[in-house]
Design an enzyme around this catalytic site. Sequence first.
Site, PDB file in Angstrom:
ATOM      1  N   ASP A 105       0.835  -1.203   0.000  1.00 50.41           N
ATOM      2  CA  ASP A 105       0.000   0.000   0.000  1.00 50.41           C
ATOM      3  C   ASP A 105       0.875   1.259   0.000  1.00 50.41           C
ATOM      4  OD1 ASP A 105      -2.216  -1.596   0.171  1.00 50.41           O
ATOM      5  OD2 ASP A 105      -2.430  -1.380   2.351  1.00 50.41           O
TER       6      ASP A 105
HETATM    7  N1  URA Z   1      -1.553  -5.871   3.939  1.00 56.12           N
HETATM    8  C1  URA Z   1      -1.958  -4.597   3.948  1.00 56.12           C
HETATM    9  O1  URA Z   1      -2.964  -4.276   4.565  1.00 56.12           O
HETATM   10  N2  URA Z   1      -1.227  -3.688   3.268  1.00 56.12           N
HETATM   11  C2  URA Z   1      -0.093  -3.991   2.587  1.00 56.12           C
HETATM   12  O2  URA Z   1       0.539  -3.113   2.001  1.00 56.12           O
HETATM   13  C3  URA Z   1       0.315  -5.332   2.587  1.00 56.12           C
HETATM   14  C4  URA Z   1      -0.430  -6.250   3.257  1.00 56.12           C
END
Ligand code: URA
Length: 244
Positions: A105
């Site tokens: 993310d």
């Molecule tokens: N889980 C999440 O919530 N975000 C990420 O970036 C990776 C795994």
Amino acid sequence: MLIRLNRYLSMCGVTSRRKADRLIEEGRVRVNGEVVRDLGVKIDPEVDRVEVDRREVKLPQKKYIILNKPCCYLTQLGKSESGKRTIEELIKDVPVRVFPVGRLDYNTEGLLLLTNDGELANRILHPRYKLPKVYLALVKGRVSRNTLRKMRNGTELEDGFARPDDVRIVRYEGENTLLEVVFHEGRKHLVKRFLAVFGHPVIKLKRIALGPIRLGKLPPGRWRELSERELRQLFSAVGLKYSP
Ligand code: URA
């Protein structure tokens, strides 16, 4: 492995498969010194020498790197429509074009693997190989032993049941808790959605390992190549054999 000549030429970046057929028909392609006009010919890239207009063409070198993605970068190449920064600017000095394997993310930090090896990337993303992804998650509130037990049993999310391979308390940080969470799946926002169900929203998330590969002391924003040892371990974890 034998591959069609036109496919090989496109993999080498010479041209598209269709245009490669035209080059072959025009007699501009040689295999081991001989002009080849048969469109069905297959070659072995490890053995055969292929030339176009008398110049040898080779497959691009395979590259495997990890990046310590800092917060506030999108996991995408090129410019973003939103004007947000992308990881492209952090890997500009990688000498060949590599692609991220999966995503982190925008505000998640940590280990991101990038490669131009499509077969390895596909296997890593395939749930069948159950490659564990290890995250450090700073969550709001103090996670109790009882909640930890419930987390280990898993929970229903809007896109199906989710159960971590492991979850443990690393330490309490004042009114918050640092957890280590391991999942082998890669569903969108999985760690954040999972922990939120238990009333412990994520404040900060960092991926510290992908299968046998560990982020270690790589500084945020920097990348490094995987060692031969790491590559051997990674290939073997997804049922492939690494040959340098
Ligand atoms: N889980 C999440 O919530 N975000 C990420 O970036 C990776 C795994």
